[in-house]
Design an enzyme around this catalytic site. Structure first.
Site, PDB file in Angstrom:
ATOM      1  N   TYR A 200      -2.892  -0.938  10.434  1.00 12.75           N
ATOM      2  CA  TYR A 200      -2.182  -1.128   9.249  1.00 12.75           C
ATOM      3  C   TYR A 200      -1.471  -0.763   8.775  1.00 12.75           C
ATOM      4  O   TYR A 200      -0.247  -1.236   7.268  1.00 12.75           O
ATOM      5  CB  TYR A 200      -3.211  -0.218   8.384  1.00 12.75           C
ATOM      6  CG  TYR A 200      -4.311  -0.762   6.640  1.00 12.75           C
ATOM      7  CD1 TYR A 200      -4.127  -1.345   6.463  1.00 12.75           C
ATOM      8  CD2 TYR A 200      -3.092   0.601   5.809  1.00 12.75           C
ATOM      9  CE1 TYR A 200      -4.157  -1.683   5.063  1.00 12.75           C
ATOM     10  CE2 TYR A 200      -3.124   0.065   4.798  1.00 12.75           C
ATOM     11  CZ  TYR A 200      -3.891  -0.929   4.454  1.00 12.75           C
ATOM     12  OH  TYR A 200      -4.265  -1.027   2.804  1.00 12.75           O
TER      13      TYR A 200
ATOM     14  N   SER B  35       1.076  -1.076  -0.356  1.00 16.80           N
ATOM     15  CA  SER B  35       0.096   0.530  -0.288  1.00 16.80           C
ATOM     16  C   SER B  35       0.705   1.166   0.103  1.00 16.80           C
ATOM     17  O   SER B  35       1.950   1.459   0.301  1.00 16.80           O
ATOM     18  CB  SER B  35      -0.528   0.452   1.595  1.00 16.80           C
ATOM     19  OG  SER B  35      -1.550   1.291   1.265  1.00 16.80           O
TER      20      SER B  35
END
Ligand SMILES: NC(=O)c1ccc[n+]([C@@H]2O[C@H](COP(=O)([O-])OP(=O)(O)OC[C@H]3O[C@@H](n4cnc5c(N)ncnc54)[C@H](OP(=O)(O)O)[C@@H]3O)[C@@H](O)[C@H]2O)c1
Length: 261
Positions: A166, A153
């Site tokens: 995350y 990401s």
């Protein structure tokens, strides 16, 4: 012109290749599955909800001529990832491509997210990705080739507030990708990652339209918009194909310019 420069677009052809795509029932995983199928690959979609996986496989089968299957597995469980790899071998006789797209996000300030939340995110995004890589590696080594594409990401590359589980997990995926890439390159197994920016999948429905998304997520991109699902397909087809045979441990950003700053 040398013969070496001639293959061109043919290098992107995935005819006869067999791919496992975790998280393939929806979102980016499903979009990448469609991309690979359109390039000729047979695909096994992997997720926990068997009904949703079967439905996604049915829809892809109606759109493409290649073999599309679904397999239900929780990637946090080693025995289930091994069963996943075995099922792909049984169905296809080989595993050429693994795309690790299964992932989750639990957001919140560090004093509001719980240790259980943190462990959950790490279990899927880090342990699950690692277990899937581990499950396919023996088959790829035996085959003398393979491609592994991890979904990291932008948040594996840059920070964002209220995302500690995350960002920690995606930073780990970035480094797992680099380490594994070096380990497996001698076996002709190329490991790379895609670092997507914001795409409006189910994962992001809870933040769509918020001030945070406007200012720091969609607003962090140079294009000022969410990615469209089709916009992830090119990166996946490329990294899965012969065209990427010199790509080892790369972080391919598809982020509308978020990390260009
Ligand atoms: N969307 C974005 O903006 C964005 C940006 C950067 C990176 N990413 C990354 O890209 C990947 C795909 O994201 P997405 O937006 O497509 O997510 P999504 O739409 O929420 O889909 C997640 C997928 O993962 C599966 N999954 C979750 N936990 C699982 C488990 N334990 N075992 C097996 N499958 C599991 C889900 O199916 P079941 O629930 O049925 O298991 C589903 O198929 C993720 O790794 C995400 O972190 C997304």
């Amino acid at each position: 012109m040398s013969k070496e420069t001639l293959p061109g677009i043919k290098q992107f052809d995935l005819s006869g290749k067999a791919a496992i795509i975790t998280g393939g029932s929806k979102g980016l995983g499903l979009a990448m599955a469609a991309g690979l199928a359109s390039a000729g690959a047979n695909v096994m979609l992997v997720n926990r909800n068997a009904e949703e996986g079967a439905q996604a496989a049915k829809e892809l089968s109606a759109a493409y001529k290649t073999k599309i299957l679904s397999f239900s597995a929780d990637i946090t469980q080693a025995d289930q990832t091994e069963a996943m790899a075995q099922a792909a071998m049984d169905a296809f006789g080989q595993i050429d491509i693994l795309i690790n797209s299964a992932g989750i996000n639990i957001r919140g300030p560090i004093d509001e997210v719980t240790p259980e939340d943190f462990n959950k995110v790490i279990a899927v995004n880090v342990n699950g990705t690692w277990l899937c890589c581990r499950a396919v590696t023996p088959y790829m080594k035996k085959n003398g080739s393979g491609r592994i594409i991890n979904l990291a990401s932008t948040l594996g590359l840059v920070g964002l507030a209220n995302r500690t589980p995350y960002t920690a997990s995606k930073g780990a995926v970035v480094q797992m990708t680099r380490g594994l890439a070096l380990e497996l390159a001698p076996f002709n197994i190329m490991v790379n990652a895609i670092c997507p920016g914001p795409f409006l999948t189910e994962m992001n429905v809870p933040i769509a339209g918020t001030e945070e998304a406007k200012n720091f997520i969609v607003g962090a991109t140079a294009l000022g918009r969410w990615g469209e699902l089709r916009e992830i397909q090119g990166a996946a087809i490329f990294l899965a194909s012969d065209a990427a045979s010199y790509m080892v441990g790369s972080m391919l950003t598809v982020d509308g310019g978020w990390t260009a700053k």
